[in-house]
Design an enzyme around this catalytic site. Sequence first.
Site, mmCIF file in Angstrom:
data_model
loop_
_atom_site.group_PDB
_atom_site.id
_atom_site.type_symbol
_atom_site.label_atom_id
_atom_site.label_comp_id
_atom_site.label_asym_id
_atom_site.label_seq_id
_atom_site.Cartn_x
_atom_site.Cartn_y
_atom_site.Cartn_z
ATOM 1 N N GLU A 57 30.117 42.408 40.645
ATOM 2 C CA GLU A 57 29.656 42.110 42.014
ATOM 3 C C GLU A 57 28.828 43.258 42.579
ATOM 4 O OE1 GLU A 57 33.776 41.173 43.138
ATOM 5 O OE2 GLU A 57 33.038 39.304 43.958
ATOM 6 N N GLY A 64 34.785 43.224 40.619
ATOM 7 C CA GLY A 64 34.027 43.988 41.616
ATOM 8 C C GLY A 64 32.900 44.806 41.006
ATOM 9 N N GLU A 106 38.635 37.405 37.870
ATOM 10 C CA GLU A 106 39.627 37.348 38.962
ATOM 11 C C GLU A 106 40.629 36.207 38.821
ATOM 12 O OE1 GLU A 106 36.373 37.819 39.367
ATOM 13 O OE2 GLU A 106 36.002 39.348 40.876
ATOM 14 N N ALA A 144 37.681 45.682 40.978
ATOM 15 C CA ALA A 144 38.428 46.215 42.115
ATOM 16 C C ALA A 144 39.737 46.775 41.571
ATOM 17 C CB ALA A 144 38.700 45.101 43.117
HETATM 18 N N1 COA Z 1 42.079 48.319 38.444
HETATM 19 C C1 COA Z 1 42.927 49.345 38.291
HETATM 20 N N2 COA Z 1 43.051 50.028 37.129
HETATM 21 C C2 COA Z 1 42.302 49.634 36.101
HETATM 22 C C3 COA Z 1 41.392 48.568 36.186
HETATM 23 C C4 COA Z 1 41.288 47.907 37.422
HETATM 24 N N3 COA Z 1 40.426 46.894 37.630
HETATM 25 N N4 COA Z 1 40.783 48.416 34.987
HETATM 26 C C5 COA Z 1 41.292 49.357 34.186
HETATM 27 N N5 COA Z 1 42.204 50.099 34.856
HETATM 28 C C6 COA Z 1 42.994 51.221 34.354
HETATM 29 C C7 COA Z 1 44.109 50.765 33.415
HETATM 30 O O1 COA Z 1 45.233 50.341 34.158
HETATM 31 C C8 COA Z 1 44.355 52.037 32.641
HETATM 32 O O2 COA Z 1 45.093 52.917 33.447
HETATM 33 P P1 COA Z 1 46.352 53.726 32.819
HETATM 34 O O3 COA Z 1 45.755 54.542 31.719
HETATM 35 O O4 COA Z 1 46.862 54.532 33.964
HETATM 36 O O5 COA Z 1 47.296 52.681 32.314
HETATM 37 C C9 COA Z 1 42.956 52.622 32.496
HETATM 38 O O6 COA Z 1 42.176 52.060 33.540
HETATM 39 C C10 COA Z 1 42.288 52.296 31.179
HETATM 40 O O7 COA Z 1 42.298 50.882 31.024
HETATM 41 P P2 COA Z 1 42.857 50.141 29.708
HETATM 42 O O8 COA Z 1 43.236 48.752 30.104
HETATM 43 O O9 COA Z 1 43.893 50.975 29.043
HETATM 44 O O10 COA Z 1 41.546 50.143 28.804
HETATM 45 P P3 COA Z 1 41.189 49.107 27.640
HETATM 46 O O11 COA Z 1 39.990 49.665 26.949
HETATM 47 O O12 COA Z 1 42.384 48.785 26.811
HETATM 48 O O13 COA Z 1 40.762 47.735 28.393
HETATM 49 C C11 COA Z 1 39.607 46.473 30.082
HETATM 50 C C12 COA Z 1 39.612 47.738 29.187
HETATM 51 C C13 COA Z 1 38.421 46.582 31.028
HETATM 52 C C14 COA Z 1 39.441 45.225 29.176
HETATM 53 C C15 COA Z 1 40.942 46.383 30.861
HETATM 54 O O14 COA Z 1 41.179 47.643 31.479
HETATM 55 C C16 COA Z 1 40.948 45.329 31.928
HETATM 56 O O15 COA Z 1 41.092 44.149 31.629
HETATM 57 N N6 COA Z 1 40.815 45.741 33.210
HETATM 58 C C17 COA Z 1 40.907 44.857 34.329
HETATM 59 C C18 COA Z 1 39.607 44.041 34.476
HETATM 60 C C19 COA Z 1 39.721 43.089 35.659
HETATM 61 O O16 COA Z 1 40.524 42.168 35.660
HETATM 62 N N7 COA Z 1 38.889 43.336 36.669
HETATM 63 C C20 COA Z 1 38.829 42.499 37.836
HETATM 64 C C21 COA Z 1 39.751 42.978 38.883
HETATM 65 S S1 COA Z 1 39.744 41.874 40.277
#
Ligand code: COA
Length: 260
Positions: free
Chosen positions: A114, A111, A134, A66
């Site tokens: 999910e 999400g 989460e 999400a």
């Molecule tokens: N919501 C909003 N933005 C998100 C996102 C999310 N769930 N997951 C990734 N993004 C965005 C990042 O903020 C980044 O945006 P920016 O370039 O404007 O800063 C872009 O997507 C790329 O993500 P980034 O974190 O730079 O990539 P990465 O390869 O270093 O890491 C992940 C990848 C998936 C490990 C990391 O993005 C992450 O942990 N995301 C959140 C996962 C999460 O907690 N999901 C559950 C949400 S309830």
Amino acid sequence: MTFQNLKYESKNKIAYVTINRPDKLNALNMAVMEDLRSAFTTINADAEIRVVILTGAGEKAFVAGADIAELNKHGVVSAKEYTHKGQSVLDLIENLGKPTIACINGFALGGGCELAMACTMRLASENAKLGQPEVKLGLMPGYGGSQRLPRLVGKGVAMQILLAAENISAAEAHRIGLVNEVVPLANLITRAEEIAAKIIANAPLAIQYTMEAVNHGMEMTLPEGLYLEATLFGICCATEDKNEGTKAFLEKRPANFTGK
Ligand code: COA
């Protein structure tokens, strides 16, 4: 059909829905959720479409969760509303009566995991990573993760994924039954198309009633589920396709199903 946050095309009775926010790793904001609702509502009404293939744009993510920027702003009332709305989109996908194959082409977190679990089946690319992170954000799953994950993989393994919040590899997801198959990224859609072609060759109403029996039956006691199965079996026997399917077998020819 055109959408701001989805790519959509249909061919050979398959709808291809691709979540298209690759710069945010296809994170699910409400605009994406409403596009998904609209796409699946249209698919539901289109008898020509028999199977949906759902994936994420780019090679990095199916859906990385999400949208955390949106979650950051929610208060109690809006968060409850947000969760109900999102859950209703996933329910629509789960109970579409047409199979949706999730092609998990990278991260399927929160999400994203999910959403994949609401699909009828899941294929993962070798580079996929799945998880429910989460609790690391002070949150818990809100799009069905606390309910569908234990139903898919069992309570103990689900608790570990939900509470330790470690992302798991595609191979591990396959081992625990969270994904059906792991395939090279380049073959992901082709493999889904192979499965789709097999489904499409079968009788549409039989597919729909089988999905109903599994989806509703899973929430019932065994005697209730068996009663539901007998009832739907009876309805199947009233279809033209049952006559065609059984007759075609006896005449040693392929069946020509019409969905009636
Ligand atoms: N919501 C909003 N933005 C998100 C996102 C999310 N769930 N997951 C990734 N993004 C965005 C990042 O903020 C980044 O945006 P920016 O370039 O404007 O800063 C872009 O997507 C790329 O993500 P980034 O974190 O730079 O990539 P990465 O390869 O270093 O890491 C992940 C990848 C998936 C490990 C990391 O993005 C992450 O942990 N995301 C959140 C996962 C999460 O907690 N999901 C559950 C949400 S309830």
